[in-house]
Design a protein around this motif. Structure first.
Motif, PDB file in Angstrom:
ATOM      1  N   MET A 187       0.833  -1.200   0.000  1.00 27.68           N
ATOM      2  CA  MET A 187       0.000   0.000   0.000  1.00 27.68           C
ATOM      3  C   MET A 187       0.873   1.257   0.000  1.00 27.68           C
ATOM      4  O   MET A 187       0.555   2.247  -0.674  1.00 27.68           O
ATOM      5  CB  MET A 187      -0.922   0.000   1.220  1.00 27.68           C
ATOM      6  N   ARG A 188       1.951   1.212   0.750  1.00 29.35           N
ATOM      7  CA  ARG A 188       2.859   2.362   0.784  1.00 29.35           C
ATOM      8  C   ARG A 188       3.512   2.587  -0.580  1.00 29.35           C
ATOM      9  O   ARG A 188       3.636   3.729  -1.046  1.00 29.35           O
ATOM     10  CB  ARG A 188       3.935   2.149   1.855  1.00 29.35           C
ATOM     11  N   GLU A 189       3.919   1.498  -1.239  1.00 26.48           N
ATOM     12  CA  GLU A 189       4.556   1.627  -2.553  1.00 26.48           C
ATOM     13  C   GLU A 189       3.569   2.085  -3.615  1.00 26.48           C
ATOM     14  O   GLU A 189       3.940   2.849  -4.518  1.00 26.48           O
ATOM     15  CB  GLU A 189       5.187   0.290  -2.963  1.00 26.48           C
ATOM     16  N   ILE A 190       2.330   1.643  -3.540  1.00 26.87           N
ATOM     17  CA  ILE A 190       1.318   2.105  -4.498  1.00 26.87           C
ATOM     18  C   ILE A 190       1.153   3.617  -4.386  1.00 26.87           C
ATOM     19  O   ILE A 190       1.020   4.324  -5.393  1.00 26.87           O
ATOM     20  CB  ILE A 190      -0.021   1.379  -4.254  1.00 26.87           C
ATOM     21  N   ASN A 191       1.194   4.134  -3.163  1.00 26.17           N
ATOM     22  CA  ASN A 191       1.099   5.578  -2.960  1.00 26.17           C
ATOM     23  C   ASN A 191       2.339   6.293  -3.484  1.00 26.17           C
ATOM     24  O   ASN A 191       2.237   7.285  -4.220  1.00 26.17           O
ATOM     25  CB  ASN A 191       0.903   5.884  -1.479  1.00 26.17           C
ATOM     26  N   ASP A 192       3.524   5.777  -3.128  1.00 26.92           N
ATOM     27  CA  ASP A 192       4.775   6.443  -3.509  1.00 26.92           C
ATOM     28  C   ASP A 192       5.054   6.350  -5.003  1.00 26.92           C
ATOM     29  O   ASP A 192       5.497   7.323  -5.627  1.00 26.92           O
ATOM     30  CB  ASP A 192       5.957   5.840  -2.734  1.00 26.92           C
TER      31      ASP A 192
ATOM     32  N   LEU B 223       0.291   6.673  -7.092  1.00 24.78           N
ATOM     33  CA  LEU B 223      -0.590   7.825  -6.876  1.00 24.78           C
ATOM     34  C   LEU B 223       0.155   9.146  -7.032  1.00 24.78           C
ATOM     35  O   LEU B 223      -0.402  10.122  -7.556  1.00 24.78           O
ATOM     36  CB  LEU B 223      -1.234   7.732  -5.493  1.00 24.78           C
ATOM     37  N   ASN B 224       1.404   9.195  -6.587  1.00 25.94           N
ATOM     38  CA  ASN B 224       2.182  10.429  -6.689  1.00 25.94           C
ATOM     39  C   ASN B 224       2.607  10.748  -8.123  1.00 25.94           C
ATOM     40  O   ASN B 224       3.171  11.818  -8.362  1.00 25.94           O
ATOM     41  CB  ASN B 224       3.423  10.346  -5.791  1.00 25.94           C
TER      42      ASN B 224
ATOM     43  N   ALA C 126       3.530  -3.262  -6.991  1.00 20.48           N
ATOM     44  CA  ALA C 126       2.888  -1.948  -7.099  1.00 20.48           C
ATOM     45  C   ALA C 126       3.077  -1.355  -8.493  1.00 20.48           C
ATOM     46  O   ALA C 126       2.149  -0.783  -9.067  1.00 20.48           O
ATOM     47  CB  ALA C 126       3.448  -1.005  -6.039  1.00 20.48           C
TER      48      ALA C 126
ATOM     49  N   PHE D 133      -0.138  -0.625 -10.762  1.00 23.60           N
ATOM     50  CA  PHE D 133      -0.588   0.752 -10.933  1.00 23.60           C
ATOM     51  C   PHE D 133      -0.138   1.358 -12.253  1.00 23.60           C
ATOM     52  O   PHE D 133      -0.800   2.271 -12.765  1.00 23.60           O
ATOM     53  CB  PHE D 133      -0.096   1.623  -9.772  1.00 23.60           C
TER      54      PHE D 133
END
Length: 248
Positions: A32-37, A40-41, A140, A144
């Motif tokens: 989840m952290r890697e998907i954000n970093d 999503l970013n 991720a 993504f």
């Protein structure tokens, strides 16, 4: 010898990466952290780049059609823009953009952990560090980046639409008619095959350079630069190979 040695080290690292994660809960949290970093970013950059390049592609197609020796209907602007975005721009150019943004982040983050001996500490505790650090990044990226490429195609098409609407060069109805023209369904599969291969490179090549960095902060910066350069080179070469294999 150096290149052969790097290939061997990369292969051994990948073997360790794809071993079963030790704890599912920790893996999911890292994912989840890697998907954000990593994902999503990057949405804003992908949207901005795709919209304006889609507009440029549409304008160039229109100008080329206008200077053609035989008349080409305006609705072919929409069709040509769609095909160019799906075949080349979105999977390849956006992947190169992500190689610069995401690749440098991956290499520097893992490299910092290496030079500050955090990776050594994890290994002393019996943690499979390649799987713990790299596998969430690979998953991720594969997950993504497909979404990012879909967003890129949509925004590129919208960019072409607004380019015609604002400039008045071609009618919006003609552009939409061109978008609705049937194109080979394999083009979509081709786009996503390239996306998956490039996403794997974007996640693993910078991880390799970060994992094996030696020295201090200066070497981490050099390693990040090398990671971006080699990831870009591999994407370009692989793009040629995949195009030859899949479209011929």
């Amino acid at each position: 010898m150096g290149m052969i040695s790097n290939i061997g080290m990369y292969s051994l690292l990948m073997v360790r990466v794809f071993k079963k994660p030790q704890r599912r809960r920790i893996f999911l949290k890292s994912l989840m952290r890697e998907i954000n970093d990593l994902g999503l970013n990057s949405v804003g950059l992908v949207v901005f780049t795709s919209f304006f390049v889609g507009a440029v592609v549409a304008i160039q197609m229109y100008n080329n059609f206008q200077t053609s020796s035989f008349p080409i209907p305006d609705y072919y602007v929409g069709y040509a823009t769609k095909v160019v975005l799906i075949l080349e721009f979105c999977p390849t150019i956006i992947s190169i953009v992500l190689a610069g943004k995401v690749g440098s982040f991956i290499a520097s983050s893992i490299g910092t952990m290496r030079v500050t001996e955090q990776i050594d500490a994890l290994e002393i505790m019996g943690v499979n560090t390649p799987s713990y650090l790299i596998l969430p990044k690979v998953v991720a990226s594969l997950f993504f980046n497909i979404i990012l490429i879909m967003i890129s195609v949509i925004m590129g098409i919208w960019g072409g639409y607004f380019a015609g609407d604002l400039s008045g060069s071609w009618a919006s109805a003609d552009y939409i008619q061109g978008l609705q023209m049937e194109s080979p369904s394999f083009y979509i599969y081709y786009c996503f095959i390239k996306t998956i291969v490039f996403s794997f490179m974007i996640a693993t090549v910078p991880s390799f350079y970060g994992y094996y960095v030696k020295g201090g902060s200066l070497e981490v910066g050099r390693s990040s630069t090398q990671a971006v350069v080699w990831t870009t080179v591999l994407i370009i070469i692989t793009n040629l190979v995949l195009t030859q294999l899949l479209l011929n």
